[in-house]
Design an enzyme around this catalytic site. Structure first.
Site, PDB file in Angstrom:
ATOM      1  N   SER B 146       0.837  -1.207   0.000  1.00  0.00           N
ATOM      2  CA  SER B 146       0.000   0.000   0.000  1.00  0.00           C
ATOM      3  C   SER B 146       0.873   1.258   0.000  1.00  0.00           C
ATOM      4  O   SER B 146       1.816   1.352  -0.787  1.00  0.00           O
ATOM      5  CB  SER B 146      -0.949  -0.063   1.210  1.00  0.00           C
ATOM      6  OG  SER B 146      -1.900   0.968   1.167  1.00  0.00           O
ATOM      7  N   ASP B 312      -8.965  -4.963  -5.769  1.00  0.00           N
ATOM      8  CA  ASP B 312      -8.469  -3.726  -5.144  1.00  0.00           C
ATOM      9  C   ASP B 312      -8.983  -2.522  -5.937  1.00  0.00           C
ATOM     10  O   ASP B 312      -8.632  -2.356  -7.101  1.00  0.00           O
ATOM     11  CB  ASP B 312      -6.939  -3.761  -5.142  1.00  0.00           C
ATOM     12  CG  ASP B 312      -6.306  -2.626  -4.341  1.00  0.00           C
ATOM     13  OD1 ASP B 312      -6.985  -1.621  -4.061  1.00  0.00           O
ATOM     14  OD2 ASP B 312      -5.116  -2.763  -3.997  1.00  0.00           O
ATOM     15  N   HIS B 345      -8.176  -4.222  -1.404  1.00  0.00           N
ATOM     16  CA  HIS B 345      -6.872  -3.656  -1.096  1.00  0.00           C
ATOM     17  C   HIS B 345      -6.246  -4.281   0.149  1.00  0.00           C
ATOM     18  O   HIS B 345      -5.033  -4.503   0.199  1.00  0.00           O
ATOM     19  CB  HIS B 345      -7.012  -2.146  -0.905  1.00  0.00           C
ATOM     20  CG  HIS B 345      -5.721  -1.470  -0.610  1.00  0.00           C
ATOM     21  ND1 HIS B 345      -4.708  -1.385  -1.533  1.00  0.00           N
ATOM     22  CD2 HIS B 345      -5.261  -0.872   0.513  1.00  0.00           C
ATOM     23  CE1 HIS B 345      -3.683  -0.753  -0.986  1.00  0.00           C
ATOM     24  NE2 HIS B 345      -3.989  -0.429   0.249  1.00  0.00           N
TER      25      HIS B 345
END
Lengths: 365, 365
Positions: B146, B312, B345
Site C-alpha cells: 500500500s 483492489d 486492497h
C-alpha cells in the site's frame, strides 16, 4: 392533453405506506409529453433516480432541458410523437411530491422525521395514483434507471399486467452491502452535521456541510475510476497549489468534486435525501415472495430490457445480468444489454451515444 | 542485537523535507526481528501502509501480534531465523516517529499544522536514518504494501543500489484520481469536524466524528463488494431493527463499519492521518525524472516482485501490472503476481492463505 410542465395529483384521503404509517392526502407531481392515442396503449411511465424531479425533458411550458433530454422528445429514443410519456416525481422527494419537507395537512407542521419510513413500493403507488388520475389503465412500458429501476420493479410487482414492456437500467432487485455501506455513510455525513438537528434544521442553517460531503461521496460512486483517469489524471488546479495549505484542493479531481457538490447542495432537501436513500437500501424484491425469484414471478410484462454497464460500482453489472436471467420465462422476450460506457453508474445520464440507440431499439417496434 | 520491541533513532541536526521546510532532530521509531548475519547482507526493510506502527510482528519484548504477524517470524515467509527484519514507523505518523502530533524541539509546541508538507520521500529517508543507525549498508530486500509500496519505490529511487530485492504489494507509482478523490473526501470529513479547529484540537475534544466517518470510508475502499456480498448479504443486526428509527444502523454491514470505525478512532492522531493521506496523493515517481519510466529507471534492484489483487479499487491491478512492466530491464528479474483474493486492497493483511506462499517464494531463495 397538451404536454406540459409540472402537474399534480392529490390523493383523496389516506395513503397507507408499505412499512406502516399513513400519509394524509399526499400530492404527486408529474410531467407528461405527447398525447394518449385512441387505443390508449401508448403510455410510458418513467420513474427517476434518487435526486431528479419529474422534469425529464423540455416542453413548450418548461423549455429548460430535462434530466433525460436526449432520450425523451420528438424524434428521440422515447419518441413523444408516438408515445404519451409520464414522469413522476418520487413520493418522498422535494420537487412537488409530498415528502419529509412537506407540511402534514393533519397538523400543519412540516413532516421532517415524523414522515413514516418510506419504501419504493410507496413511490410506485404514487406513480399509480398519477395513472389513475390520467385515466391510463395500460402502459406500453415502464422505465426506470437506478433507484427508478427498483421502483419500476416494485410497480410491476404491485400492479401486474398493467405494463406490456419493462426497461430496467443500471438497477437491481435489491442493494448489496457495498452499495448500502456507501449510502449509509452518506446519510451519516448529513446526520452528523450539527445543523441537521435530528431533522429539525432551519432554512437559514441547513446541514450544508453534510450534504456537500454526501454529494461528493455520491459522485465518486456514480462515476468510474476509468473515466476519471482519462479525464483528470494527475492534473492540478493551480489556483490553490501555491497557497502552502497542505490540504487545499489542488488536484483537478478535488476541484471538480467541490464544484459539483456546491451546485447540488441547497437544491435538495436533506431529510428527503435521507428518506429516499434509505428506501433504496430497504427495497428487496424478495419481500414480495419467498425469494427474489418468487417476487419477480409476479411481473407479467411481455417484453423486458435490462441495460447495464461494467464500470458501475453501485449497481454492478452482475446484478443486472442476474435480473435478466431471473426474468426469463416462457412467452416473455428478455433482452440483456451491456453497454461499453466508462462513466459508471451515471452513464445513462451522460453516455448518450451508447444509451440512445439501446433505448431506441426497445421503443422502435 | 536482540530482536526487540520499539526502538528509536533521533537525527542529529536538521532534516530538510522533500517539498520544503525542515524538521529539527526528528525521531524515527522502528522494530527489528532476527539478527544481521556475518556478511551483513540479510537485512529486510519493511515500510508500512498509512496507519500501522512499526510493530509488524510479535517478539519476546512485545508479544502482542503485529500487523503482519503471519508474514514475519521464525518459519514465516520472511523468516527471522534467516533475515534481519526492520520495520519503520513512518515519519509523520504517531507511533513513536516524529509527526504533526509531536513537539517541535525548537519551540516546545506541538507541530500540528506547522508541520511542513510531508512527502513519502521523507518517510523513505526516515528509513534510511534507521539503516544508518543500525550500520546496515545493503539490504536483501525492501518491502512495502500500500502506501509502504510507494515509500519503498521512493527509497529505491533516492538510495539506488542499496537493495538487492524489491517487493511492492497493492501499491502504485502514483495515485489515480479515483483514489485521490476518496482520500481527499476522508480528509475533508476530518477537517469539517468542528472539533478539528484547523488542527488545534484538544485531547478532550478530538474530531472523533470526522475520524469515524473517514475510517468508514477508508474501510469501504480497503475491502471489496464481492467479499461483503458473501459475508454480509442483506443480513440485519436486529438489535436496532425495531427501534422505529428509519436511520438506525440496521444492516449488518452498517453495524460492522460502526464497530470497526469506533475501534480505530482515538488510536490515530487526526493531523497525522491528514498529513500521511495527503502524502499518498502527492507521491509521483514522475517527480524523479521526466516521466514515471524515467523515475523508475533510477531503481537498481536486481530482483523485483509486484503483487496485486483484482478486487483492489484503491490501487487497481492494472497499476501494478504497469509497474511490473515498467520495471522490466536487462539483468533484472521481474515477477508479477496476481492473487485471487476477494478482500480488496486489504487482502495483504487478511488473505494470508494466498499471500504467505507468494511472499515466501520471493524470500525462499
Amino acid at each position: 392533453m397538451a404536454g406540459g410542465a409540472r402537474q399534480f395529483v392529490t390523493v383523496d384521503g389516506a395513503f397507507p405506506l408499505h412499512r406502516g404509517g399513513v400519509l394524509s392526502r399526499p400530492t404527486i407531481a408529474y410531467e407528461t409529453w405527447g398525447e394518449p392515442n385512441r387505443a390508449r396503449d401508448n403510455a410510458v411511465l418513467v420513474f427517476t433516480g434518487l435526486s431528479p424531479s419529474a422534469h425529464a425533458a423540455s416542453s413548450p411550458e418548461d423549455p429548460a432541458p430535462g434530466w433525460w433530454e436526449e432520450v425523451i422528445g420528438p424524434g428521440r429514443p422515447i419518441d413523444t410523437r408516438r408515445f404519451f410519456v409520464i414522469c413522476v416525481n418520487s413520493l418522498g422527494s422535494c420537487f412537488g411530491s409530498t415528502g419529509p419537507a412537506s407540511r402534514n395537512p393533519e397538523t400543519g407542521e412540516i413532516y421532517r422525521r415524523s414522515f413514516p419510513v418510506l419504501s419504493l413500493e410507496d413511490v410506485a403507488r404514487g406513480g399509480q395514483e398519477v395513472l389513475r388520475h390520467l385515466g391510463v389503465e395500460s402502459l406500453y412500458a415502464t422505465v426506470g434507471p437506478s433507484m427508478g429501476g427498483m421502483t419500476a420493479l416494485a410497480f410491476e410487482i404491485l400492479f401486474p399486467g398493467r405494463s406490456e414492456g419493462l426497461m430496467i437500467i443500471s438497477s437491481a432487485t435489491r442493494s448489496l452491502p457495498f452499495a448500502t455501506a456507501l449510502r449509509s455513510l452518506q446519510r451519516e455525513m448529513i446526520r452528523r452535521d450539527r445543523n441537521w438537528k435530528e431533522g429539525d434544521y432551519t432554512p437559514g442553517a441547513l446541514p450544508l456541510t453534510g450534504m456537500r460531503l454526501a454529494r461528493k461521496l455520491g459522485m465518486i460512486t456514480y462515476r468510474s475510476a476509468e473515466e476519471w483517469r482519462g479525464r483528470f489524471g494527475r492534473e492540478r488546479s493551480c489556483e490553490e497549489c501555491e497557497t502552502g495549505d497542505p490540504f487545499a484542493h489542488s488536484f483537478e479531481i478535488e476541484a471538480y468534486l467541490e464544484h459539483h457538490a456546491n451546485k447540488f447542495t441547497g437544491q435538495f432537501d436533506p431529510n428527503c435525501y435521507l428518506y429516499l436513500s434509505r428506501a433504496s437500501d430497504l427495497f428487496d424484491v424478495a419481500d414480495h415472495g419467498a425469494s427474489v425469484e418468487a417476487g419477480l414471478a409476479r411481473i407479467q410484462s411481455k417484453r423486458v430490457c435490462v441495460i447495464g454497464v461494467a464500470t458501475d460500482i453501485l449497481y454492478p453489472l452482475h446484478q443486472q445480468q442476474e435480473l435478466a436471467e431471473q426474468l426469463q420465462q416462457p412467452g416473455r422476450e428478455v433482452q440483456f444489454v451491456e453497454l461499453p460506457s466508462i462513466q459508471g453508474h451515471d452513464s445513462f445520464l451522460v453516455d448518450m451515444d451508447n444509451f440512445r440507440p439501446a433505448i431506441a431499439a426497445f421503443f422502435s417496434r
